[in-house]
Design a protein around this motif. Sequence first.
Motif, PDB file in Angstrom:
ATOM      1  N   ASP A  64      86.398 127.102  86.732  1.00 30.94           N
ATOM      2  CA  ASP A  64      86.041 127.213  88.147  1.00 30.94           C
ATOM      3  C   ASP A  64      87.228 127.044  89.087  1.00 30.94           C
ATOM      4  OD1 ASP A  64      86.339 124.529  87.664  1.00 30.94           O
ATOM      5  OD2 ASP A  64      84.432 123.912  88.554  1.00 30.94           O
ATOM      6  N   ARG A  65      88.126 126.072  88.805  1.00 31.79           N
ATOM      7  CA  ARG A  65      89.246 125.885  89.733  1.00 31.79           C
ATOM      8  C   ARG A  65      90.367 125.111  89.051  1.00 31.79           C
ATOM      9  NH1 ARG A  65      85.540 121.894  91.194  1.00 31.79           N
ATOM     10  NH2 ARG A  65      86.376 119.793  91.481  1.00 31.79           N
ATOM     11  N   ILE A  66      91.526 125.137  89.690  1.00 33.37           N
ATOM     12  CA  ILE A  66      92.714 124.431  89.217  1.00 33.37           C
ATOM     13  C   ILE A  66      93.063 123.341  90.219  1.00 33.37           C
ATOM     14  CG2 ILE A  66      95.196 124.643  88.806  1.00 33.37           C
ATOM     15  CD1 ILE A  66      94.634 127.464  87.780  1.00 33.37           C
ATOM     16  N   GLU A  67      93.413 122.171  89.707  1.00 32.25           N
ATOM     17  CA  GLU A  67      93.909 121.073  90.529  1.00 32.25           C
ATOM     18  C   GLU A  67      95.321 120.726  90.053  1.00 32.25           C
ATOM     19  OE1 GLU A  67      92.369 119.933  93.038  1.00 32.25           O
ATOM     20  OE2 GLU A  67      90.246 120.398  92.720  1.00 32.25           O
ATOM     21  N   PRO A  68      96.280 120.553  90.940  1.00 35.54           N
ATOM     22  CA  PRO A  68      97.626 120.145  90.507  1.00 35.54           C
ATOM     23  C   PRO A  68      97.634 118.708  89.982  1.00 35.54           C
ATOM     24  CG  PRO A  68      97.485 120.191  92.900  1.00 35.54           C
ATOM     25  CD  PRO A  68      96.204 120.782  92.391  1.00 35.54           C
ATOM     26  N   ASP A  69      98.386 118.467  88.899  1.00 32.38           N
ATOM     27  CA  ASP A  69      98.500 117.112  88.343  1.00 32.38           C
ATOM     28  C   ASP A  69      99.686 116.424  89.014  1.00 32.38           C
ATOM     29  OD1 ASP A  69     100.254 118.904  87.119  1.00 32.38           O
ATOM     30  OD2 ASP A  69     100.330 117.768  85.252  1.00 32.38           O
ATOM     31  N   ASP A  70      99.417 115.745  90.121  1.00 33.05           N
ATOM     32  CA  ASP A  70     100.492 115.182  90.931  1.00 33.05           C
ATOM     33  C   ASP A  70     100.916 113.784  90.501  1.00 33.05           C
ATOM     34  OD1 ASP A  70     100.800 117.374  92.692  1.00 33.05           O
ATOM     35  OD2 ASP A  70      98.961 116.793  93.725  1.00 33.05           O
ATOM     36  N   MET A  71      99.955 112.927  90.175  1.00 33.46           N
ATOM     37  CA  MET A  71     100.280 111.545  89.820  1.00 33.46           C
ATOM     38  C   MET A  71      99.395 111.083  88.672  1.00 33.46           C
ATOM     39  SD  MET A  71     101.019 109.616  93.463  1.00 33.46           S
ATOM     40  CE  MET A  71      99.437 110.020  94.199  1.00 33.46           C
ATOM     41  N   ILE A 214      95.611 112.198  89.422  1.00 33.13           N
ATOM     42  CA  ILE A 214      95.357 112.306  90.859  1.00 33.13           C
ATOM     43  C   ILE A 214      96.031 113.554  91.397  1.00 33.13           C
ATOM     44  CG2 ILE A 214      95.677 111.189  93.103  1.00 33.13           C
ATOM     45  CD1 ILE A 214      95.837 108.515  91.570  1.00 33.13           C
ATOM     46  N   SER A 215      95.279 114.332  92.170  1.00 31.72           N
ATOM     47  CA  SER A 215      95.825 115.486  92.870  1.00 31.72           C
ATOM     48  C   SER A 215      95.858 115.193  94.361  1.00 31.72           C
ATOM     49  CB  SER A 215      94.964 116.735  92.599  1.00 31.72           C
ATOM     50  OG  SER A 215      95.421 117.822  93.375  1.00 31.72           O
ATOM     51  N   ALA A 237     100.400 100.837  87.067  1.00 35.89           N
ATOM     52  CA  ALA A 237     101.630 101.536  87.438  1.00 35.89           C
ATOM     53  C   ALA A 237     101.294 102.980  87.746  1.00 35.89           C
ATOM     54  CB  ALA A 237     102.653 101.454  86.308  1.00 35.89           C
ATOM     55  N   ILE A 238     102.012 103.543  88.702  1.00 33.62           N
ATOM     56  CA  ILE A 238     101.782 104.931  89.112  1.00 33.62           C
ATOM     57  C   ILE A 238     103.027 105.747  88.791  1.00 33.62           C
ATOM     58  CG2 ILE A 238     102.576 104.533  91.486  1.00 33.62           C
ATOM     59  CD1 ILE A 238      99.629 106.801  90.553  1.00 33.62           C
TER      60      ILE A 238
END
Length: 406
Positions: A64-71, A214-215, A237-238
Amino acid sequence: MGVAHRRARLAFVSAVVLLAAACSSPADPAEDETSGAASGTSSVPDGGGPSYAVHTVEPPGEFDRIEPDDMLLESTETIPDELIRRIRNIRLEGRRAVSAITPLSLSSFSLENRAYRIAAVDVEGYRRFAGPDDNGARFQEAWERVAGGEIAVLDALKGRIPLDKDDYLAVGSGEQTSPIHVGAWTSQVGTIDAVVNEAWGEALDFPENNALVISTGAYSPQAVKEKLEPLLEDNMAITDLDIVAQTGIDPGASRTALVIGTFAEAVGVYRYTPIGGGRVQPDPAWVREHIVTETVPILGRLTCNKYMMPQLREALLEVQTLGLAHEIKYHVGCYYPRFIAGSTTLSNHSFGLAIDINSLENQRGTVGEMHPTVVQIFKKWGFAWGGDWTWTDPMHFELERIVQPG
């Protein structure tokens, strides 16, 4: 940042361990092209092995959709729902700055001196973060296979991670190893090497929902990170995955390793900070709890993990008793906290759970000169030998299972 997952593959190279020139060679065996795992065209097998029949979940719907893997947020415990709610509500310029989140049950397993990061995931949620290329979110067959009980492994590891002849991957260690069929080679989030479904995560006793992908959508991950960090507890930790994608590591960021298998207690919760030059600095409390310096037969003073030391002592004592002490001339390290050369993958030397013996005579990719009786004794006392590996490392012995001296 949507291409971060592709760049992150560069962090995983074929070099295997350190400490001597022989132990840091970047060579790897040729890639096996006979795998039946999905690579874009193969069909789902009809087999009824343990990966298929038992550990299954509801198959995912169509892409259905793409989310960027930011954190990637990691914790040593389950991340509380209230914290997740607060993260979702982070705002910049009066607008929500977090566009999507998916929880993971994150752990690691050790295989041939590498600690691989594995996550049990909600397949529908996780796939959206796996990127837009043909091996990512749109790779429908791959995610159906994961839901059906197989494992999806980072595509950059194809031909480099050791499988058995039927394409099963040994997840765990020793008597607690679970063979899981490799169903697909895919893109992954950040520094994750492999994923299974939530049923497998429960069966393997992964820490539950101890990580979040998290995106941040249209907002800078660095700007969101500034808002996020004050919300975190001491055991969290992030990692900014955009930095990881570009440099292979998030400089100065605290990270956590949780190893599964029979010697999980020997690792525990391994928190560490990269300090440059391929080295890591473990949490001093972990070092005090796990690392000891003692005198052992043949080799003298040695610094290793306290859980391995009794078995190492007994193995060396038996070698000595049988008149084979001359076969062990020297060692080139046991506890050495660092990544495998050229990667962000921890070596078992980081945990003090491996030892390299007679390195010059036993270089990687060779048969070596290790006496077969010495090898047999070490195996008896719970060690795996690198000479048995796909890409041999005959100097190397590492803890495989706990054996209590009688």
